[in-house]
Motif scaffolding. Sequence first.
Motif, PDB file in Angstrom:
ATOM      1  N   ALA A 112       0.847  -1.189   0.000  1.00 27.94           N
ATOM      2  CA  ALA A 112       0.000   0.000   0.000  1.00 27.94           C
ATOM      3  C   ALA A 112       0.883   1.239   0.000  1.00 27.94           C
ATOM      4  O   ALA A 112       1.976   1.243   0.592  1.00 27.94           O
ATOM      5  N   PHE A 113       0.398   2.278  -0.660  1.00 27.78           N
ATOM      6  CA  PHE A 113       1.106   3.573  -0.659  1.00 27.78           C
ATOM      7  C   PHE A 113       0.040   4.652  -0.458  1.00 27.78           C
ATOM      8  O   PHE A 113      -0.868   4.804  -1.259  1.00 27.78           O
ATOM      9  N   PHE A 114       0.184   5.410   0.642  1.00 24.29           N
ATOM     10  CA  PHE A 114      -0.744   6.489   0.954  1.00 24.29           C
ATOM     11  C   PHE A 114      -0.066   7.817   0.621  1.00 24.29           C
ATOM     12  O   PHE A 114       0.767   8.314   1.380  1.00 24.29           O
ATOM     13  N   PHE A 115      -0.411   8.373  -0.543  1.00 18.80           N
ATOM     14  CA  PHE A 115       0.143   9.666  -0.951  1.00 18.80           C
ATOM     15  C   PHE A 115      -0.362  10.768  -0.028  1.00 18.80           C
ATOM     16  O   PHE A 115      -1.430  10.657   0.585  1.00 18.80           O
ATOM     17  N   SER A 116       0.403  11.851   0.036  1.00 19.59           N
ATOM     18  CA  SER A 116       0.001  13.012   0.828  1.00 19.59           C
ATOM     19  C   SER A 116       0.784  14.228   0.366  1.00 19.59           C
ATOM     20  O   SER A 116       1.908  14.103  -0.145  1.00 19.59           O
ATOM     21  N   VAL A 117       0.210  15.414   0.553  1.00 17.99           N
ATOM     22  CA  VAL A 117       0.944  16.643   0.239  1.00 17.99           C
ATOM     23  C   VAL A 117       2.082  16.852   1.223  1.00 17.99           C
ATOM     24  O   VAL A 117       2.921  17.736   1.032  1.00 17.99           O
ATOM     25  N   ASN A 118       2.129  16.058   2.285  1.00 20.31           N
ATOM     26  CA  ASN A 118       3.134  16.222   3.325  1.00 20.31           C
ATOM     27  C   ASN A 118       4.396  15.416   3.031  1.00 20.31           C
ATOM     28  O   ASN A 118       4.329  14.227   2.723  1.00 20.31           O
ATOM     29  N   GLY A 119       5.552  16.060   3.138  1.00 23.44           N
ATOM     30  CA  GLY A 119       6.833  15.374   3.119  1.00 23.44           C
ATOM     31  C   GLY A 119       7.082  14.475   1.916  1.00 23.44           C
ATOM     32  O   GLY A 119       6.688  14.774   0.793  1.00 23.44           O
ATOM     33  N   ARG A 120       7.714  13.319   2.160  1.00 23.68           N
ATOM     34  CA  ARG A 120       8.139  12.437   1.076  1.00 23.68           C
ATOM     35  C   ARG A 120       6.998  11.641   0.475  1.00 23.68           C
ATOM     36  O   ARG A 120       7.178  11.001  -0.558  1.00 23.68           O
ATOM     37  N   ARG A 121       5.835  11.682   1.096  1.00 22.00           N
ATOM     38  CA  ARG A 121       4.714  10.876   0.597  1.00 22.00           C
ATOM     39  C   ARG A 121       4.107  11.451  -0.688  1.00 22.00           C
ATOM     40  O   ARG A 121       3.206  10.861  -1.268  1.00 22.00           O
ATOM     41  N   LYS A 122       4.592  12.601  -1.138  1.00 21.48           N
ATOM     42  CA  LYS A 122       4.123  13.157  -2.404  1.00 21.48           C
ATOM     43  C   LYS A 122       5.092  12.841  -3.537  1.00 21.48           C
ATOM     44  O   LYS A 122       4.839  13.188  -4.686  1.00 21.48           O
ATOM     45  N   ASP A 123       6.204  12.184  -3.240  1.00 24.04           N
ATOM     46  CA  ASP A 123       7.296  11.973  -4.193  1.00 24.04           C
ATOM     47  C   ASP A 123       7.062  10.709  -5.017  1.00 24.04           C
ATOM     48  O   ASP A 123       7.208   9.591  -4.520  1.00 24.04           O
ATOM     49  N   HIS A 124       6.736  10.883  -6.290  1.00 23.91           N
ATOM     50  CA  HIS A 124       6.438   9.736  -7.157  1.00 23.91           C
ATOM     51  C   HIS A 124       7.668   8.895  -7.452  1.00 23.91           C
ATOM     52  O   HIS A 124       7.544   7.727  -7.801  1.00 23.91           O
ATOM     53  N   THR A 125       8.873   9.465  -7.323  1.00 23.95           N
ATOM     54  CA  THR A 125      10.079   8.697  -7.618  1.00 23.95           C
ATOM     55  C   THR A 125      10.296   7.578  -6.600  1.00 23.95           C
ATOM     56  O   THR A 125      11.074   6.657  -6.836  1.00 23.95           O
ATOM     57  N   ARG A 126       9.627   7.649  -5.463  1.00 24.60           N
ATOM     58  CA  ARG A 126       9.755   6.640  -4.415  1.00 24.60           C
ATOM     59  C   ARG A 126       8.609   5.635  -4.427  1.00 24.60           C
ATOM     60  O   ARG A 126       8.587   4.711  -3.613  1.00 24.60           O
ATOM     61  N   PHE A 127       7.657   5.816  -5.334  1.00 26.54           N
ATOM     62  CA  PHE A 127       6.437   5.013  -5.316  1.00 26.54           C
ATOM     63  C   PHE A 127       6.711   3.529  -5.558  1.00 26.54           C
ATOM     64  O   PHE A 127       6.407   2.672  -4.716  1.00 26.54           O
ATOM     65  N   PHE A 128       7.296   3.186  -6.695  1.00 28.96           N
ATOM     66  CA  PHE A 128       7.518   1.777  -6.999  1.00 28.96           C
ATOM     67  C   PHE A 128       8.608   1.144  -6.124  1.00 28.96           C
ATOM     68  O   PHE A 128       8.465  -0.023  -5.734  1.00 28.96           O
ATOM     69  N   PRO A 129       9.699   1.860  -5.746  1.00 26.79           N
ATOM     70  CA  PRO A 129      10.609   1.264  -4.768  1.00 26.79           C
ATOM     71  C   PRO A 129       9.919   0.936  -3.444  1.00 26.79           C
ATOM     72  O   PRO A 129      10.246  -0.063  -2.808  1.00 26.79           O
ATOM     73  N   THR A 130       8.951   1.773  -3.033  1.00 29.37           N
ATOM     74  CA  THR A 130       8.219   1.496  -1.791  1.00 29.37           C
ATOM     75  C   THR A 130       7.373   0.238  -1.921  1.00 29.37           C
ATOM     76  O   THR A 130       7.372  -0.627  -1.028  1.00 29.37           O
ATOM     77  N   GLY A 378      10.882  16.492   4.648  1.00 29.09           N
ATOM     78  CA  GLY A 378       9.714  16.018   5.366  1.00 29.09           C
ATOM     79  C   GLY A 378       9.049  17.078   6.224  1.00 29.09           C
ATOM     80  O   GLY A 378       8.356  16.752   7.183  1.00 29.09           O
ATOM     81  N   TRP A 379       9.255  18.369   5.893  1.00 34.42           N
ATOM     82  CA  TRP A 379       8.658  19.456   6.671  1.00 34.42           C
ATOM     83  C   TRP A 379       9.025  19.345   8.139  1.00 34.42           C
ATOM     84  O   TRP A 379       8.179  19.262   9.011  1.00 34.42           O
ATOM     85  N   SER A 380      10.309  19.354   8.404  1.00 39.13           N
ATOM     86  CA  SER A 380      10.778  19.406   9.779  1.00 39.13           C
ATOM     87  C   SER A 380      10.604  20.822  10.297  1.00 39.13           C
ATOM     88  O   SER A 380      11.054  21.775   9.673  1.00 39.13           O
ATOM     89  N   PRO A 381       9.936  21.002  11.452  1.00 35.17           N
ATOM     90  CA  PRO A 381       9.754  22.363  11.978  1.00 35.17           C
ATOM     91  C   PRO A 381      11.068  23.065  12.268  1.00 35.17           C
ATOM     92  O   PRO A 381      11.141  24.291  12.194  1.00 35.17           O
ATOM     93  N   ALA A 382      12.121  22.304  12.608  1.00 38.54           N
ATOM     94  CA  ALA A 382      13.409  22.928  12.869  1.00 38.54           C
ATOM     95  C   ALA A 382      13.921  23.649  11.626  1.00 38.54           C
ATOM     96  O   ALA A 382      14.483  24.740  11.705  1.00 38.54           O
ATOM     97  N   PHE A 383      13.720  23.049  10.457  1.00 37.76           N
ATOM     98  CA  PHE A 383      14.170  23.654   9.215  1.00 37.76           C
ATOM     99  C   PHE A 383      13.222  24.770   8.779  1.00 37.76           C
ATOM    100  O   PHE A 383      13.650  25.863   8.416  1.00 37.76           O
ATOM    101  N   LEU A 384      11.925  24.493   8.827  1.00 40.85           N
ATOM    102  CA  LEU A 384      10.941  25.476   8.380  1.00 40.85           C
ATOM    103  C   LEU A 384      11.001  26.746   9.222  1.00 40.85           C
ATOM    104  O   LEU A 384      10.977  27.860   8.693  1.00 40.85           O
ATOM    105  N   CYS A 385      11.058  26.599  10.532  1.00 41.69           N
ATOM    106  CA  CYS A 385      11.066  27.761  11.412  1.00 41.69           C
ATOM    107  C   CYS A 385      12.351  28.566  11.265  1.00 41.69           C
ATOM    108  O   CYS A 385      12.323  29.803  11.359  1.00 41.69           O
TER     109      CYS A 385
END
Length: 786
Positions: A112-130, A378-385
């Motif tokens: 199963a692969f649950f896509f999301s606008v968040n972090g790496r889950r939106k990255d299609h290049t990782r879909f089939f390896p996952t 992956g939208w780390s708050p440490a980086f974003l902030c």
Amino acid sequence: MSVLPGAHDVVINGGQFIANQSGTTGIDILYEASTPEASVDAEERVGDYALSCYEGTRVQYIKDITTWATASNEGDSIPPLYWMKGPAAVGKSAVAQTCAERLQASGHLAAAFFFSVNGRRKDHTRFFPTLAHQLSTTLPDYRNIVNRKVSVDRSLVKKTMSSQFRSLIAEPLQELRELGKDIQRRAIFIDGLDECESTSAQMEIIKIIASSIQAGSTPFRWAVFSREEPHIVSTFASFTETFHYHSVLLPISRKADGEIELYLRGGFENILRRRNLLHLSSSWPTAKQIQMFVDAAAGLFAHPATVLRFIDRHSYPEIEEILEAILNPISKRGRQLTSAYAGLDALYTFILQHVPVNILSSMQLLFSYLVLDYDGPGWSPAFLCNVVGISERHFRGIYHHVQAVIEYQEYPASTFDETINLEHSFFDHNLSLTPESSLYWTLGRVHGGLAFRHKSFYDFLHDPARSSSFCVTTLAMRQNLFDRLIQQHHHYASGYVIQDTKLVSRPGMASSSALLSWPQGSEFVNSYITIWTFNNISFSLSHNHPMFRTFMEDFPPSSLQKLAELEYRKSLLATIMMGGIGVSSRRRVFCLGGAGVIRINECTMFSRLKDYTEFDPDMFLAMVNKLEGARVIRPYHPRLGSSRAASVLHTISRQKRFSIKSGLYKLGHGDKSVIWFWEFDTEKQYFHQFRTVNYEEAMALYKAEKFSLWDVHEDEDSSGAEDEDSSSVGDEDSGTAEDEGGSIVEARGEPGHVHGDESGHEANEEQKKEILIMRTGRTTPKYHPK
């Protein structure tokens, strides 16, 4: 008796023994290229509130899907593809999660692969390896085959999606069939396909799945959950004549009111139970209050989920007051809704209206960056902030008020290899850091992870018609974010000085933490966060980033002029420090968001676009003109003289071709500037560029290796344009033919801006050695991982 007693990390390929020097297995490589958090039981997902359907809701949908997935296929009566479509917030992901969990428990789930606008889950290049990695955990024979294939060719995880599917899934399954080891028919679930960041990738995924069904190359049943977007609808429709698939609409419907009421009652009971107040459940909330929430939800499950999260964060003395505060605008509005999302939008507005004024601007700044940004670890708050200059105290204050719509997960303290000295800078260590490495992922999880709880809130923030004054994509908000990024760029640049071609901390600065609004604690991590932040801010303020398009569209020259004062030399050196010497392939690199391949040496970053179809020449040229008009860039006229680099340039004879356009500019002013060269060919369809602090060496290298610069360890054709031509770059002795602006014209061999040389002549061995020295400082080739 073992043929190789005591041996390990050895792959036998075609009768040849291949030693794995690093000790890394193919499965290890596959795991690093995958997205574990996209799986059905990932810790980072199961923490979500109401991830699965509440007991007693969506019963028929769940029964239909699980029956489809497990039914025998006598006479090919069961369609191998199931598409559940529907608008946002109706509960598609909850249905997908529930069905996948039940099939996993019964042994009928393959992956199963649950896509999301968040972090790496939106990255299609990782879909089939996952998917491949998940299959390898349940199918031992498949695991052995994939392990061998990836050990022999590590580039498999870097190839196109169609190549990944063929190499990692179709071919291993075919090999199993040839060995007489059939795979039990199981289901693969793909949720939120519309949240995959690339629309072209969304369509390609459907086409690959459909093609595998037509060819019979996989034994799986595929369940796809997505919005009913036009490009997805048309892609599915294109296969209606070649095979049968099942399509089900999950609509916004008041027929779901009974299930929403059941969900609300259960949620309120849980709120009371956690406070040891379950005895109040018969009177709180009242039946009338429950019905008001049901009416406001209007068939959208995201509404009650958000209500329950918002109320649940308050103590018992507050919850009655909060309940009434939410219901008050609902009672005034009544059941008359102007749109299907009116109730949900009103709830989101209510939540944001209760954010205190002293942190409201910081919240909007953070949300603006989240909505406009496309990348990040992956939208780390440490980086974003640190990018937008928000302290930990301010961030926690924001989160306290918006945790009903934003999820923040704190992770255990990061642990590092004992060979790492945490008191020393990250850049004092000789470390290889790629987006697939565990160290990269560990650093990206510093201070936890941040995510939108539901895509509907992302949509709300993006659309001014829905969010009004809380919209974060308006011109005023984009200007505010732009100004903050400019300010932050200067702040971080002030902390460094240039020594040779390296950035070092400014004398007198005790540690990297002095620059950060949210430091981590160790100099090892802080130094990495600091350079990453400076690099990411600079990237966001360049045409290489998708966000830049939003700045260019409406900003006047007076705003864009601020770009001229940026520290381009320091930011280029920061990029080189982060990227490392060598070749890397990246998802978002340049040309207003296109993906490409990067070649980095000590002074220059060379880039080429992977997919020319993503490039809009007219838009690019309009951007260049606007930047030149704002004096951010200025035409550059080199004087090569009789240097060794010039002699290499002169080995190339000239042929004119008018499909080529190119430009040569100084980006920025004075000792802060770098030289920026770009070139594209509408006939051969390629786009190349470089930024450099040493123009002569960079141009000499580009001329000598124009189509081979990115070939080392690159598993694709260089650009689709490689043929007998080797260069189209001219030199100072070429003819001149400027246009009015003197910066962009058709290629006619004009020096500085426009170049038009093509002969196919290659540099001789002595010249190649000279180029190698220019590029790496060595006389013999050596591979440097990114």
